[in-house]
Design a protein around this motif. Structure first.
Motif, mmCIF file in Angstrom:
data_model
loop_
_atom_site.group_PDB
_atom_site.id
_atom_site.type_symbol
_atom_site.label_atom_id
_atom_site.label_comp_id
_atom_site.label_asym_id
_atom_site.label_seq_id
_atom_site.Cartn_x
_atom_site.Cartn_y
_atom_site.Cartn_z
ATOM 1 N N GLY A 113 0.782 -1.230 0.000
ATOM 2 C CA GLY A 113 0.000 0.000 0.000
ATOM 3 C C GLY A 113 0.814 1.280 0.000
ATOM 4 N N GLU A 114 2.128 1.176 -0.139
ATOM 5 C CA GLU A 114 3.001 2.353 -0.081
ATOM 6 C C GLU A 114 2.952 3.133 -1.399
ATOM 7 O OE1 GLU A 114 7.425 3.128 1.723
ATOM 8 O OE2 GLU A 114 7.204 1.442 0.340
ATOM 9 N N SER A 115 2.755 4.442 -1.314
ATOM 10 C CA SER A 115 2.750 5.264 -2.520
ATOM 11 C C SER A 115 4.172 5.405 -3.045
ATOM 12 C CB SER A 115 2.172 6.647 -2.226
ATOM 13 O OG SER A 115 3.071 7.397 -1.409
ATOM 14 N N ALA A 116 4.293 5.783 -4.321
ATOM 15 C CA ALA A 116 5.620 5.944 -4.913
ATOM 16 C C ALA A 116 6.422 7.022 -4.206
ATOM 17 C CB ALA A 116 5.482 6.267 -6.407
ATOM 18 N N ALA A 148 6.135 8.078 -1.045
ATOM 19 C CA ALA A 148 6.553 7.582 0.273
ATOM 20 C C ALA A 148 7.675 6.569 0.132
ATOM 21 C CB ALA A 148 5.356 6.960 1.000
ATOM 22 N N TYR A 149 7.618 5.771 -0.917
ATOM 23 C CA TYR A 149 8.634 4.746 -1.167
ATOM 24 C C TYR A 149 10.017 5.364 -1.393
ATOM 25 C CZ TYR A 149 11.179 1.273 -3.992
ATOM 26 O OH TYR A 149 12.133 0.432 -4.500
ATOM 27 N N VAL A 166 7.396 6.406 -12.531
ATOM 28 C CA VAL A 166 6.036 6.053 -12.110
ATOM 29 C C VAL A 166 5.054 6.296 -13.260
ATOM 30 C CG1 VAL A 166 4.228 6.460 -10.396
ATOM 31 C CG2 VAL A 166 6.643 6.735 -9.753
ATOM 32 N N GLY A 201 0.632 5.566 -11.359
ATOM 33 C CA GLY A 201 0.775 5.175 -9.961
ATOM 34 C C GLY A 201 1.607 3.933 -9.729
ATOM 35 N N ARG A 202 2.063 3.299 -10.800
ATOM 36 C CA ARG A 202 2.848 2.061 -10.675
ATOM 37 C C ARG A 202 4.334 2.354 -10.840
ATOM 38 N NH1 ARG A 202 4.184 -2.096 -14.623
ATOM 39 N NH2 ARG A 202 3.094 -0.828 -16.171
#
Length: 199
Positions: free
Chosen positions: A43-46, A48-49, A77, A80-81
């Motif tokens: 569930g971590e956003s890019a 935040a990652y 990204v 969102g991926r």
């Protein structure tokens, strides 16, 4: 800047591009790559990652030195991926076909550990790719350039001809946003203007 000058900071990265970008603004770095787990959390956003990895690299890299230590991480990204580094020719083709004719984001986080604690930022750049022909993808893979690059391309190399335009920081797409990096380093007492100054 003479090669005998003392390093002004530690760079917790094996990336020659980041070292070269720092050198381009007069900063000599002691290079100490670190090994951290780069698996995204559930569930971590890019954003935040990349921030988490940059902070972790700076934290681990700072062990055993009094130098301010810089960690950084870049992610390509799309929708969102996170597109990582290609593991094969086919994987690189999949990524470049997905990026072809589309706008994607490049997120680069920078963290600097030093006297002011841990300082960080994340820079987002929008990159528009022109349509890329199948034979161009094959020819590009044959250069060897995409093999270790996030998203399967290097904007500072031959893939520059695929980039129609960008909104944001070019140096961030290469690997280090110089404006924001210089500002963080200045807060930690490292100035590019002190490099090469008369003693």
């Amino acid at each position: 800047m003479a090669e005998t000058d003392s390093p002004m900071l530690r760079l917790a990265s094996a990336s020659p591009r980041r070292r070269e970008l720092l050198a381009s603004i007069g900063l000599l770095a002691e290079v100490r790559p670190v090994d951290v787990d780069e698996t995204p959390l559930a569930g971590e956003s890019a954003g935040a990652y990349v921030l988490r990895l940059a902070r972790r690299k700076a934290q681990v890299g700072a062990v055993g030195t009094r130098l301010p230590t810089l960690g950084s991480d870049t992610a390509v990204v799309l929708d969102g991926r996170i597109l990582g580094k290609p593991v094969s020719r086919g994987h690189a083709r999949e990524m470049l076909e997905a990026l072809s004719g589309r706008v994607h984001e490049v997120m680069t986080a920078v963290a600097v550990s030093g006297p002011q604690g841990m300082l960080d930022t994340c820079v987002v750049t929008r990159v528009a790719m022109r349509p890329i022909e199948s034979h161009e993808i094959d020819a590009y893979w044959a250069t060897g350039e995409p093999a270790d690059k996030a998203g399967g391309y290097a904007i500072q190399g031959r893939a520059a001809i695929f980039v129609e335009r960008l909104e944001g920081s070019h140096s961030a797409v290469v690997g280090l946003p110089l404006f924001e990096t210089a500002r963080l380093l200045a807060r930690q007492g490292v100035s590019c203007w002190s490099a090469g100054a008369p003693s």
